[in-house]
Design a protein around this motif. Structure first.
Motif, short mmCIF file in Angstrom:
data_model
loop_
_atom_site.label_atom_id
_atom_site.label_comp_id
_atom_site.label_asym_id
_atom_site.label_seq_id
_atom_site.Cartn_x
_atom_site.Cartn_y
_atom_site.Cartn_z
N ASP A 270 0.84 -1.20 0.00
CA ASP A 270 0.00 0.00 0.00
C ASP A 270 0.87 1.25 0.00
O ASP A 270 0.61 2.21 -0.73
N ALA A 271 1.93 1.22 0.82
CA ALA A 271 2.83 2.38 0.90
C ALA A 271 3.48 2.65 -0.45
O ALA A 271 3.58 3.81 -0.89
N GLU A 272 3.91 1.58 -1.12
CA GLU A 272 4.54 1.75 -2.44
C GLU A 272 3.56 2.34 -3.44
O GLU A 272 3.91 3.21 -4.25
N TYR A 273 2.32 1.88 -3.37
CA TYR A 273 1.28 2.38 -4.28
C TYR A 273 1.03 3.87 -4.04
O TYR A 273 0.97 4.67 -4.99
N LEU A 274 0.88 4.26 -2.78
CA LEU A 274 0.58 5.66 -2.46
C LEU A 274 1.68 6.59 -2.97
O LEU A 274 1.41 7.68 -3.48
N LEU A 275 2.93 6.16 -2.82
CA LEU A 275 4.04 7.01 -3.25
C LEU A 275 4.22 7.00 -4.76
O LEU A 275 4.83 7.92 -5.32
N ALA A 276 3.69 5.96 -5.43
CA ALA A 276 3.80 5.89 -6.89
C ALA A 276 2.84 6.83 -7.60
O ALA A 276 3.05 7.20 -8.75
N LEU A 277 1.76 7.23 -6.91
CA LEU A 277 0.79 8.14 -7.53
C LEU A 277 1.41 9.53 -7.69
O LEU A 277 2.14 10.00 -6.81
N LEU B 243 -3.06 13.76 -9.53
CA LEU B 243 -4.08 13.82 -8.49
C LEU B 243 -4.71 15.20 -8.40
O LEU B 243 -5.90 15.36 -8.16
N LEU B 244 -3.92 16.22 -8.63
CA LEU B 244 -4.36 17.61 -8.47
C LEU B 244 -5.00 18.19 -9.74
O LEU B 244 -5.56 19.29 -9.69
N HIS B 245 -4.93 17.46 -10.84
CA HIS B 245 -5.29 18.02 -12.14
C HIS B 245 -6.67 18.67 -12.15
O HIS B 245 -6.81 19.85 -12.52
N ARG C 209 -2.38 15.11 -16.91
CA ARG C 209 -3.79 14.77 -17.08
C ARG C 209 -4.28 14.06 -15.83
O ARG C 209 -3.49 13.57 -15.01
N SER C 210 -5.58 14.01 -15.67
CA SER C 210 -6.14 13.36 -14.49
C SER C 210 -5.97 11.84 -14.58
O SER C 210 -5.70 11.29 -15.65
N TYR C 211 -6.13 11.18 -13.45
CA TYR C 211 -6.26 9.73 -13.48
C TYR C 211 -7.62 9.38 -14.09
O TYR C 211 -8.47 10.25 -14.29
N GLU C 212 -7.82 8.10 -14.38
CA GLU C 212 -9.03 7.71 -15.10
C GLU C 212 -10.06 7.12 -14.14
O GLU C 212 -9.98 7.29 -12.93
N GLY C 213 -11.08 6.44 -14.70
CA GLY C 213 -12.13 5.87 -13.87
C GLY C 213 -12.94 6.98 -13.20
O GLY C 213 -13.32 7.95 -13.85
N TRP C 214 -13.16 6.84 -11.90
CA TRP C 214 -13.95 7.83 -11.18
C TRP C 214 -13.20 9.15 -10.98
O TRP C 214 -13.79 10.12 -10.53
N GLU C 215 -11.92 9.19 -11.31
CA GLU C 215 -11.16 10.44 -11.22
C GLU C 215 -11.04 11.12 -12.58
O GLU C 215 -10.37 12.16 -12.69
#
Length: 267
Positions: free
Chosen positions: A30-37, A42-44, A57-63
């Motif tokens: 989880d920690a690795e994932y959070l830092l990979a974003l 995220l701020l787009h 650009r923004s992330y996809e899906g619900w973002e």
């Protein structure tokens, strides 16, 4: 020995550390994932909404930039996640990431206090009974994320932003009577009211208590107070937080009706 009447308190997250185990492995992943974003992604949508330069650009899906729910993870759950990871590990990288996100989101918060990855017109649609996908549900995640940044990371700027956000919505709903609030809350749910109670707990400002009382979804809570099971076909993810808000109201006001409805809900 603990006296029977003595309240039980949870351990602080900072007092607990995982040792090598399947749980610790999950935490590391989880920690690795959070830092990979990527913060810029995220701020787009927040930057676009605020009229600021928005690289990438923004992330996809619900973002995705065309999704009504945009911002609920990138500016909400993500703030909570890095705050909780910092508290649970002591790893300063998560505090740094949270501080960065809060400072950049602060640039996106306008003078009125509004902060979201979508325009204010989404709330006009709620108020006029027009279709829109859960803006209060979504902005609650931002609200809660800011409070988590304050609670777990000591970020004072995040608290000030949360207060401004609450004041914005207090003023937005100021002229609405009980019937209008009922119509708004009939199509909206989520835990916005829980964060209002949490903010009141932190600040002890009566205005947030008054607004929390006004923003309560009575059409859902009153039947529970009367011992009526009204849960069939309701969406758990949006209604459990309403009961958490009721629990906070009991904890902060001593109104036992809210304790009893919560017990009934649990049973």
């Amino acid at each position: 020995a603990r006296a029977a009447s003595e309240p039980i308190e949870p351990f602080s997250r900072a007092a607990v550390r995982l040792t090598p185990s399947v749980w610790e492995k999950g935490q590391v992943q989880d920690a690795e994932y959070l830092l990979a974003l990527e913060p810029d992604r995220l701020l787009h949508c927040f930057r676009v909404t605020a009229g600021l330069p928005a690289p990438g650009r923004s992330y996809e899906g619900w973002e995705d930039s065309k999704c009504d729910l945009r911002g609920h993870f990138s500016g909400g759950h993500y703030l909570s996640a890095v705050a909780l990871m910092y508290a649970s590990t002591g790893d300063g990288r998560f505090k740094e990431r949270g501080d960065l996100m809060v400072s950049e989101l602060a640039k996106c918060q306008n003078a009125s206090g509004y902060l979201s990855a979508f325009p204010e017109s989404f709330f006009e649609r709620v108020e006029n009974g027009r279709h829109v996908w859960a803006p209060y549900y979504t902005v609650h995640k931002v609200f809660a994320g800011l409070l988590d940044q304050y609670e777990w990371c000591g970020n004072q700027q995040a608290l000030e932003m949360a207060k401004k956000l609450a004041v914005y919505f207090e003023k937005r709903n100021e002229a609405f009577d009980a019937e209008k609030m009922k119509s708004i809350l009939r199509i909206e749910a989520g835990g916005f009211v829980e964060s209002l109670w949490n903010l009141y707990d932190i600040t002890h400002e009566e205005r947030f208590k008054t607004f929390a009382e006004k923003f309560e979804k009575s059409v859902f809570l009153l039947p529970l107070m009367e011992g009526k099971d009204n849960l069939t076909r309701l969406h758990g993810n949006t209604h459990i937080p309403l009961v958490l808000g009721a629990m906070r109201r009991w904890e902060l006001t001593g109104d036992r009706r809210y304790l009893e409805l919560s017990k009934f809900f649990w049973e």
